[in-house]
Motif scaffolding. Structure first.
Motif, PDB file in Angstrom:
ATOM      1  N   VAL A   3      22.396  54.996 -13.488  1.00  0.00           N
ATOM      2  CA  VAL A   3      21.600  55.209 -12.281  1.00  0.00           C
ATOM      3  C   VAL A   3      21.528  53.950 -11.431  1.00  0.00           C
ATOM      4  O   VAL A   3      21.635  54.005 -10.203  1.00  0.00           O
ATOM      5  CB  VAL A   3      20.176  55.678 -12.641  1.00  0.00           C
ATOM      6  N   ASN A   4      21.358  52.793 -12.055  1.00  0.00           N
ATOM      7  CA  ASN A   4      21.127  51.570 -11.306  1.00  0.00           C
ATOM      8  C   ASN A   4      22.399  50.929 -10.761  1.00  0.00           C
ATOM      9  O   ASN A   4      22.347  50.294  -9.697  1.00  0.00           O
ATOM     10  CB  ASN A   4      20.394  50.551 -12.183  1.00  0.00           C
ATOM     11  N   LEU A   5      23.515  51.070 -11.452  1.00  0.00           N
ATOM     12  CA  LEU A   5      24.735  50.371 -11.047  1.00  0.00           C
ATOM     13  C   LEU A   5      25.888  51.306 -10.726  1.00  0.00           C
ATOM     14  O   LEU A   5      26.465  51.235  -9.639  1.00  0.00           O
ATOM     15  CB  LEU A   5      25.151  49.384 -12.150  1.00  0.00           C
ATOM     16  N   HIS A   6      26.240  52.205 -11.664  1.00  0.00           N
ATOM     17  CA  HIS A   6      27.373  53.102 -11.404  1.00  0.00           C
ATOM     18  C   HIS A   6      27.129  53.935 -10.153  1.00  0.00           C
ATOM     19  O   HIS A   6      28.040  54.130  -9.331  1.00  0.00           O
ATOM     20  CB  HIS A   6      27.602  54.028 -12.602  1.00  0.00           C
ATOM     21  N   ALA A  52      13.588  42.063  -8.719  1.00  0.00           N
ATOM     22  CA  ALA A  52      13.407  40.690  -9.191  1.00  0.00           C
ATOM     23  C   ALA A  52      14.133  40.494 -10.514  1.00  0.00           C
ATOM     24  O   ALA A  52      14.582  39.388 -10.830  1.00  0.00           O
ATOM     25  CB  ALA A  52      11.919  40.384  -9.349  1.00  0.00           C
ATOM     26  N   SER A  53      14.298  41.586 -11.266  1.00  0.00           N
ATOM     27  CA  SER A  53      15.022  41.520 -12.546  1.00  0.00           C
ATOM     28  C   SER A  53      16.515  41.287 -12.345  1.00  0.00           C
ATOM     29  O   SER A  53      17.242  41.097 -13.327  1.00  0.00           O
ATOM     30  CB  SER A  53      14.797  42.800 -13.348  1.00  0.00           C
ATOM     31  N   GLY A  54      16.978  41.329 -11.096  1.00  0.00           N
ATOM     32  CA  GLY A  54      18.355  40.973 -10.810  1.00  0.00           C
ATOM     33  C   GLY A  54      18.548  39.481 -10.649  1.00  0.00           C
ATOM     34  O   GLY A  54      19.673  39.000 -10.499  1.00  0.00           O
ATOM     35  N   SER A  55      17.445  38.739 -10.681  1.00  0.00           N
ATOM     36  CA  SER A  55      17.512  37.285 -10.536  1.00  0.00           C
ATOM     37  C   SER A  55      16.892  36.549 -11.715  1.00  0.00           C
ATOM     38  O   SER A  55      17.223  35.395 -11.974  1.00  0.00           O
ATOM     39  CB  SER A  55      16.775  36.848  -9.255  1.00  0.00           C
ATOM     40  N   ILE A  56      15.972  37.205 -12.411  1.00  0.00           N
ATOM     41  CA  ILE A  56      15.304  36.589 -13.551  1.00  0.00           C
ATOM     42  C   ILE A  56      15.394  37.538 -14.745  1.00  0.00           C
ATOM     43  O   ILE A  56      15.737  38.695 -14.602  1.00  0.00           O
ATOM     44  CB  ILE A  56      13.831  36.273 -13.235  1.00  0.00           C
ATOM     45  N   ALA A  93      20.594  43.919 -16.815  1.00  0.00           N
ATOM     46  CA  ALA A  93      22.044  43.813 -16.676  1.00  0.00           C
ATOM     47  C   ALA A  93      22.541  44.593 -15.469  1.00  0.00           C
ATOM     48  O   ALA A  93      23.391  44.125 -14.707  1.00  0.00           O
ATOM     49  CB  ALA A  93      22.727  44.321 -17.947  1.00  0.00           C
ATOM     50  N   ALA A  94      21.997  45.792 -15.264  1.00  0.00           N
ATOM     51  CA  ALA A  94      22.420  46.627 -14.141  1.00  0.00           C
ATOM     52  C   ALA A  94      22.046  45.990 -12.811  1.00  0.00           C
ATOM     53  O   ALA A  94      22.839  45.991 -11.859  1.00  0.00           O
ATOM     54  CB  ALA A  94      21.794  48.011 -14.260  1.00  0.00           C
ATOM     55  N   LYS A  95      20.833  45.450 -12.705  1.00  0.00           N
ATOM     56  CA  LYS A  95      20.397  44.858 -11.438  1.00  0.00           C
ATOM     57  C   LYS A  95      21.132  43.555 -11.140  1.00  0.00           C
ATOM     58  O   LYS A  95      21.426  43.253  -9.975  1.00  0.00           O
ATOM     59  CB  LYS A  95      18.882  44.630 -11.456  1.00  0.00           C
ATOM     60  N   HIS A  96      21.445  42.769 -12.157  1.00  0.00           N
ATOM     61  CA  HIS A  96      22.314  41.602 -11.940  1.00  0.00           C
ATOM     62  C   HIS A  96      23.683  42.060 -11.444  1.00  0.00           C
ATOM     63  O   HIS A  96      24.252  41.482 -10.522  1.00  0.00           O
ATOM     64  CB  HIS A  96      22.464  40.794 -13.232  1.00  0.00           C
ATOM     65  N   GLY A  97      24.204  43.120 -12.069  1.00  0.00           N
ATOM     66  CA  GLY A  97      25.499  43.654 -11.638  1.00  0.00           C
ATOM     67  C   GLY A  97      25.451  44.190 -10.226  1.00  0.00           C
ATOM     68  O   GLY A  97      26.429  44.073  -9.469  1.00  0.00           O
ATOM     69  N   LEU A  98      24.322  44.784  -9.847  1.00  0.00           N
ATOM     70  CA  LEU A  98      24.179  45.336  -8.505  1.00  0.00           C
ATOM     71  C   LEU A  98      24.272  44.249  -7.440  1.00  0.00           C
ATOM     72  O   LEU A  98      24.858  44.459  -6.375  1.00  0.00           O
ATOM     73  CB  LEU A  98      22.840  46.070  -8.401  1.00  0.00           C
ATOM     74  N   ILE A  99      23.715  43.083  -7.733  1.00  0.00           N
ATOM     75  CA  ILE A  99      23.813  41.978  -6.787  1.00  0.00           C
ATOM     76  C   ILE A  99      25.257  41.495  -6.691  1.00  0.00           C
ATOM     77  O   ILE A  99      25.756  41.188  -5.603  1.00  0.00           O
ATOM     78  CB  ILE A  99      22.855  40.852  -7.202  1.00  0.00           C
ATOM     79  N   GLY A 100      25.967  41.468  -7.809  1.00  0.00           N
ATOM     80  CA  GLY A 100      27.389  41.122  -7.758  1.00  0.00           C
ATOM     81  C   GLY A 100      28.187  42.132  -6.966  1.00  0.00           C
ATOM     82  O   GLY A 100      29.072  41.767  -6.175  1.00  0.00           O
ATOM     83  N   LEU A 101      27.881  43.419  -7.137  1.00  0.00           N
ATOM     84  CA  LEU A 101      28.555  44.469  -6.383  1.00  0.00           C
ATOM     85  C   LEU A 101      28.278  44.312  -4.890  1.00  0.00           C
ATOM     86  O   LEU A 101      29.169  44.514  -4.058  1.00  0.00           O
ATOM     87  CB  LEU A 101      28.093  45.835  -6.871  1.00  0.00           C
TER      88      LEU A 101
END
Length: 248
Positions: A114-117, A144-148, A158-166
């Motif tokens: 849901v969060n990344l794919h 915020a969990s995409g940064s901390i 992991a998904a929110k960090h990946g979302l920022i990379g995407l």
């Protein structure tokens, strides 16, 4: 400010909370808003009726955006109804609370699904028309969990960090075609999910926020609207709406 009159905006997970606030904001700016939902049909239709009562345009579209085939069908349905999508906001999200050593496979896959794919599936579906038009705005609702880090939410983090990379990868690929891709990163926000917390849990989370309070969904939506309409020279960026929680 970019004029949204007559433009088509698709908001995933748009029936409640932050998603509903984003739908109201974009409709108020003149966009035709496609309110995506998975199970909350009544809430989605009620939202559309409220938007239309205020003179806006909105329709509800059902789809599980973690499924690629359903995303393709969703975008086709919106395009048939109103024309190509000009603005995409991926807001749908899912979080499971479990320490990594206890997290089940289905919890991990659901969080990434849901969060990344879903973000990738949605962007892939709308980008061809945006590239042809040489314009468009994509906004991913990160966290915020995409940064901390956050204990007990490995899949979500992991998904929110990946979302920022995407966000950055798609921004780089799409910039020459006039398409902007950005992320808005909320922190603790007053939604149904927070309402389920105990007073002790709420106090603990608020203790991490420098501003000392939660954001409202409308505050997050106002930032999304600004990114879509006002940040005309911004792409590949992450805009934090977390009361300072991700400062470092």
């Amino acid at each position: 400010m970019i004029d949204l009159d007559g433009q088509v905006a698709l908001v995933s997970g748009g029936s409640r909370g932050i998603g509903a606030a984003i739908c109201r904001a974009l409709a108020g700016a003149g966009a035709k808003v496609a309110v995506n939902y998975r199970t909350s049909e009544a809430a989605a239709r009620e939202l559309c009726e409220a938007i239309e009562a205020r003179g806006g345009q909105a329709r509800a579209f059902a789809a599980d955006v973690s499924e690629a085939a359903q995303v393709e069908a969703l975008v086709e349905s919106v395009t048939e109804a109103w024309g190509p999508v000009n603005v995409l906001v991926h807001n749908a999200g899912l979080q499971h609370s479990a320490m990594a050593h206890r997290m089940r496979d289905e919890q991990w896959h659901a969080a990434l699904g849901v969060n990344l794919h879903a973000a990738f599936y949605l962007a892939r579906a709308v980008l061809p028309a945006m590239r042809t038009a040489e314009s468009g705005s994509i906004v991913f609702i990160a966290s915020a969990s995409g940064s901390i880090a956050q204990a007990g939410a490995a899949g979500y983090v992991a998904a929110k960090h990946g979302l920022i990379g995407l966000t950055k990868a798609l921004a780089l690929e799409s910039a020459r075609k006039g398409i902007r891709v950005n992320a808005v990163s909320p922190g603790l926000t007053d939604t149904d999910l927070v309402a389920e917390l105990s007073p002790e849990q709420r106090a603990g989370l608020l203790g991490m926020v420098p501003l000392g309070r939660m954001a409202t969904p409308d505050e997050v939506a106002a930032t999304v609207e600004w990114v879509v309409r006002g940040a005309s020279y911004s792409t590949g960026n992450v805009f934090h709406v977390g009361g300072g929680v991700a400062m470092g």
